[in-house]
Design a protein around this motif. Structure first.
Motif, PDB file in Angstrom:
ATOM      1  N   UNK B 381       0.853  -1.187   0.000  1.00  0.00           N
ATOM      2  CA  UNK B 381       0.000   0.000   0.000  1.00  0.00           C
ATOM      3  C   UNK B 381       0.889   1.237   0.000  1.00  0.00           C
ATOM      4  N   UNK B 382       0.437   2.210  -0.749  1.00  0.00           N
ATOM      5  CA  UNK B 382       1.200   3.444  -0.862  1.00  0.00           C
ATOM      6  C   UNK B 382       0.267   4.608  -0.587  1.00  0.00           C
ATOM      7  N   UNK B 383       0.761   5.569   0.206  1.00  0.00           N
ATOM      8  CA  UNK B 383      -0.055   6.757   0.492  1.00  0.00           C
ATOM      9  C   UNK B 383       0.688   7.967  -0.049  1.00  0.00           C
ATOM     10  N   UNK B 384      -0.007   8.679  -0.950  1.00  0.00           N
ATOM     11  CA  UNK B 384       0.548   9.910  -1.520  1.00  0.00           C
ATOM     12  C   UNK B 384      -0.133  11.093  -0.834  1.00  0.00           C
ATOM     13  N   UNK B 385       0.685  12.006  -0.345  1.00  0.00           N
ATOM     14  CA  UNK B 385       0.134  13.097   0.452  1.00  0.00           C
ATOM     15  C   UNK B 385       0.502  14.424  -0.176  1.00  0.00           C
ATOM     16  N   UNK B 386      -0.440  15.359  -0.126  1.00  0.00           N
ATOM     17  CA  UNK B 386      -0.166  16.727  -0.569  1.00  0.00           C
ATOM     18  C   UNK B 386      -0.684  17.692   0.474  1.00  0.00           C
ATOM     19  N   UNK B 387      -0.001  18.832   0.585  1.00  0.00           N
ATOM     20  CA  UNK B 387      -0.425  19.871   1.525  1.00  0.00           C
ATOM     21  C   UNK B 387       0.425  19.856   2.791  1.00  0.00           C
ATOM     22  N   UNK B 388       0.087  20.692   3.743  1.00  0.00           N
ATOM     23  CA  UNK B 388      -1.064  21.608   3.747  1.00  0.00           C
ATOM     24  C   UNK B 388      -0.900  22.747   2.739  1.00  0.00           C
ATOM     25  N   UNK B 389      -2.006  23.404   2.442  1.00  0.00           N
ATOM     26  CA  UNK B 389      -2.041  24.438   1.418  1.00  0.00           C
ATOM     27  C   UNK B 389      -2.289  25.788   2.081  1.00  0.00           C
ATOM     28  N   UNK B 390      -1.321  26.698   1.968  1.00  0.00           N
ATOM     29  CA  UNK B 390      -1.534  28.005   2.610  1.00  0.00           C
ATOM     30  C   UNK B 390      -2.562  28.809   1.833  1.00  0.00           C
ATOM     31  N   UNK B 391      -3.443  29.458   2.560  1.00  0.00           N
ATOM     32  CA  UNK B 391      -4.451  30.331   1.943  1.00  0.00           C
ATOM     33  C   UNK B 391      -4.537  31.612   2.739  1.00  0.00           C
ATOM     34  N   UNK B 392      -4.986  32.662   2.048  1.00  0.00           N
ATOM     35  CA  UNK B 392      -5.184  33.950   2.711  1.00  0.00           C
ATOM     36  C   UNK B 392      -6.664  34.292   2.635  1.00  0.00           C
TER      37      UNK B 392
END
Lengths: 243, 586
Positions: B381-392
């Motif tokens: 099993x493989x987990x691909x992660x993205x983020x966190x994403x900065x927002x204003x």
């Protein structure tokens, strides 16, 4: 004084009776929303058994039955709701969905059938009576008002065409009584070439399929049309939907 | 003598029996020969004796080709007894060896019905050079690059069809059967990959390669041995004469024929592995294969209440259509809407869109999102992660009502619906109708209601027509006026009578007479005379003459004008005369 009291009592009973239906409807709605679909269906059926034959009741009952998993009852009541309110898009959409779930074909309708099915029998009659009344009024006016007689008579032609169209609609709807619609209740039904027990099977009919009778029944068999094909089906395997 | 009589009786009885038996029809089915080789053909006949029937449609049989040849009739007369036959002929071409049962089919004919069944055995002749040669010249092979795929993992299988160079086929290939009956996700769709030439053991073969992608729903061993049929073009066989109507064998010039051949094919066993349960992440999305995951968030600077769109793209080789979109963590700082599948621009890719609306300016980051799937290369099993994403997130200058649309994202063309359900309940009806659906359409009251207006209309039209006719017609108009005008003058005459003015009295009488008859007869007043009036009222000639004379005499005479009684009598007589004329039809 006594007379007034009696009248008041009668009005009160009437309103109580109306409140009773409201209560039952509200209870049925609440049961549906809470997930008690069987209970909701039973309450809607109570209203129908009391003689209230309305599209909303059939539709809601069909929804409750659908959610309970009873596709047969769902299709039957969606179809009855459709006959009472043929233009309602929700009824059409849910009927189509239920038929797809049941694996049954939607009843085919030619362009003329679709047009005539836009109004119920009662609505066609109302159109005819209204057009007829206006036509009579127009003709009366034409007798006395000579100056605008030509315009009045032109309007009369339009009303005459409306009466003709409404008459066709009435005739078309009455024809449905000669060719009633049935729903297949058995799990699997065979449509045979002849009205005999050992006749060769022409095609199979899924449960909840809507079929149209094509001629008067023959002993315990009836010839039906389904998906542009005709075959004989045992009366024990089907149930009337309309009329 | 007795013996002759007995023989004669026997003959009569026998003839009667035969005659009656001729009314009972019969049907037979026959195959000749019942044992054939793979290269041979058999002929099946269905005979209807002393009856008629149409040809029978035999259901298709796997491994046999049954072709209807036609029918012929025969009539025989034997010992003064005639019998007729209708024979339907079928040609049977085997596609493989084995034991075959044709039928049972029901033959319906005049006189009854009968179930027909026949058997045929097809053998592959051992040592038949032609059969051996065909197997060496044409064969099929199936293979797969991935012999141990995982459940839901798409894997390709290739089918190579080898045809020795120089061997002619008609180019048609049919693949039927030989595939697993259950466990596959959808049907196999074969496509032609390549048509090449290959040298095998010193021989040149034309190779057609077809491929299909397979995906299984369960683990286990799946066997593939496709049954491939091609049509071989061979010179005409002279083994048997099958009749002139046979399009293949009826060629008197001995040219070519097309023969369907089932090719030998190897068996391919593929062991599909289950996706392991151990180590399966909680957020496993069901993806199996070799996949990539990308996320885009934008716009990154918005005001409170404005939407931010998150686009997730999953690409690669795997079961893309079965993947559940990754889920974002919920937070009170924003409102999340349902995820929508969006039509991807590139093949081998799926895209999801989700809208998020920040409800507070305190939000500075959107949390990370992960996508877990089973990688078939690393077998883990493989987990691909993205983020966190900065927002204003900016606070709005004047806090205004937060308008939240139920579908904030525009419904783009090509949006793929994720689910379907029935439309919700209808609200309570405003009126309750307690009536059966049927009922009479036309009650007597309705018929009366419908019939009344046209009746009234017709009566009104009739009356108006009559009135108009009367008023428009001059003669009628004057006719109507006659009595009125005469009455006015007679009234004057009465007045003068009372006043005892005889001259005026007689003048008034004269005017009454002339007014009446001029209007009545449509004449000018000057034309009125006794003779003229008598012509029109011949039945009253005498009184008319007398009255005219009396009035004229008194008018123009200088003698006494008459006593009041006489004047009165004259008045009454004129009134009576005018009444009689009025009542007259003339």
């Amino acid at each position: 004084m006594n007379r007034y009291l009696i009248v008041l009592a009668g009005l009160l009973c009437l309103s109580l009776h109306t409140f009773a239906q409201h209560d039952i409807f509200a209870q049925a709605e609440a049961a549906y929303v809470s997930g008690d679909f069987s209970g909701s269906a039973a309450l809607f059926e109570t209203l129908l058994n009391q003689g209230f034959n309305q599209a909303e009741l059939h539709y809601n009952l069909a929804n409750a039955r659908f959610k309970s998993g009873d596709l047969l009852a769902a299709v039957e009541h969606y179809r009855r709701a459709w006959y009472l309110a043929p233009r309602d898009p929700d009824i059409r959409a849910n009927l189509r969905f239920a038929l797809e779930e049941a694996g049954a074909a939607a009843p085919p309708a030619s362009r003329m059938e679709s047009w005539f099915h836009l109004l119920t029998l009662r609505e066609w009659m109302q159109v005819a009576i209204l057009a007829y009344s206006l036509l009579m009024l127009l003709l009366f006016m034409a007798l006395f008002l000579r100056r605008i007689r030509r315009f009045l008579l032109q309007g009369g032609w339009i009303l005459l065409l409306s009466i003709l169209a409404a008459s066709l609609g009435i005739w078309f709807t009455l024809q449905l009584k000669e060719r009633p619609e049935w729903i297949v209740t058995a799990q699997k039904t065979s449509a045979c070439f002849a009205p005999m027990a050992d006749s060769i099977t022409h095609f199979e009919l899924p449960q909840a399929a809507l079929v149209r009778q094509t001629r008067p029944p023959h002993s315990q068999w009836v010839e039906v049309e389904y998906d542009h094909r005709r075959g004989w089906v045992a009366l024990t395997d089907i149930k009337p939907v309309y009329p | 003598m007795a013996g002759c009589f007995q023989v004669r009786r026997l003959r009569v009885t026998g003839s009667l029996l035969l005659a009656f038996s001729s009314f009972a029809g019969e049907v037979h089915i026959r195959i000749e020969p019942q044992l054939i080789s793979l290269l041979d053909r058999a002929v099946m006949t269905v005979e209807f004796i002393d009856t008629k029937a149409n040809r029978i449609e035999f259901p298709p049989i796997d491994g046999l080709l049954i072709q209807y040849q036609g029918q012929r009739s025969e009539t025989r007369i034997v010992n003064f007894k005639s019998s007729s036959k209708v024979i339907h002929r079928y040609l049977i071409t085997p596609k493989r060896s084995g034991d075959f049962t044709i039928g049972p089919v029901t033959a319906a004919f005049k006189g009854g019905r009968k179930k027909l069944q026949a058997a045929l055995r097809v053998i592959k002749p051992v040592g038949d050079q032609e059969v051996q040669q065909i197997e060496k010249r044409l064969y099929a092979r199936v293979e797969s690059e991935n012999q141990e795929p995982y459940v839901q993992e798409p894997f390709p299988i290739k089918l190579h069809i080898f045809v020795l160079d120089g061997v002619q086929t008609d180019g048609r290939i049919s693949i039927s059967g030989g595939l697993p009956e259950s466990g596959l996700d959808g049907d196999l769709k074969w496509k032609i990959d390549a048509q090449t030439q290959r040298e095998i053991n010193g021989l040149l073969f034309n190779v057609t390669t077809l491929s299909a992608t397979v995906k299984t729903l369960t683990a286990g061993t799946f066997t593939f041995q496709p049954q491939v049929q091609v049509n071989l073009i061979v010179p005409r066989q002279n083994r048997r004469f099958y009749g002139f109507s046979d399009k293949f064998f009826g060629d008197l010039f001995g040219r070519q024929e097309s023969r369907p051949i089932m090719l030998d094919c190897n068996r391919l066993a593929v062991a599909v592995q289950p996706v392991p349960l151990q180590g399966r992440p909680v957020d496993f999305t069901g993806g199996v294969g070799v996949l990539d995951f990308k996320v885009e968030v934008g716009p990154q600077s918005v005001q409170v209440g404005e939407p931010i769109t998150i686009r997730m793209q999953i690409s690669g080789e795997g079961n893309l259509d079965k993947i559940i979109p990754p889920a974002w963590a919920t937070n009170t700082a924003y409102k999340l809407y349902d995820v929508h599948a969006v039509e991807a621009e590139q093949p081998g890719t799926i895209e999801f869109e989700q809208v998020l609306i920040p409800v507070t300016a305190a939000l500075t980051n959107l949390p990370s999102i992960s996508f877990s799937y089973f990688n078939t290369l690393s077998h883990d099993f493989l987990t691909l992660k993205h983020g966190p994403f900065p927002v204003t997130i900016k606070q709005t200058a004047q806090p205004s009502a937060l308008i939240v649309s139920s579908t904030p994202g525009a419904h783009r063309a090509g949006t793929h619906l994720v689910g379907r359900d029935i439309v919700h309940l209808k609200p309570m009806p405003t009126t309750w109708k307690n009536q059966p659906p049927g009922g009479r359409i036309f009650s007597p009251q309705t018929i009366a209601l419908i019939g009344t207006p046209p009746t009234l209309l017709a009566l009104t039209a009739l009356l108006l027509a009559r009135r108009n006719a009367r008023t428009n017609h001059t003669v009628r108009r004057r006719r109507q006026r006659a009595h009125r005008q005469a009455s006015a003058q007679l009234q004057r005459a009465r007045k003068y009578l009372k006043k005892k003015e005889p001259a005026l009295f007689y003048e008034a009488l004269w005017k009454a007479i002339t007014a009446y008859f001029s209007q009545r007869l449509n004449l000018a007043p000057g034309e009125i005379s006794a003779a003229c009036v008598k012509r029109h009222f011949p039945h009253r000639a005498e009184p008319i003459e007398a009255l005219f004379q009396a009035v004229e005499y008194r008018r123009f005479g200088t003698a006494e004008k008459g006593r009041p009684a006489e004047m009165k009598k004259l008045l009454h007589e004129i009134v009576d005369l005018l009444k009689q004329c009025e009542r007259s039809d003339r």
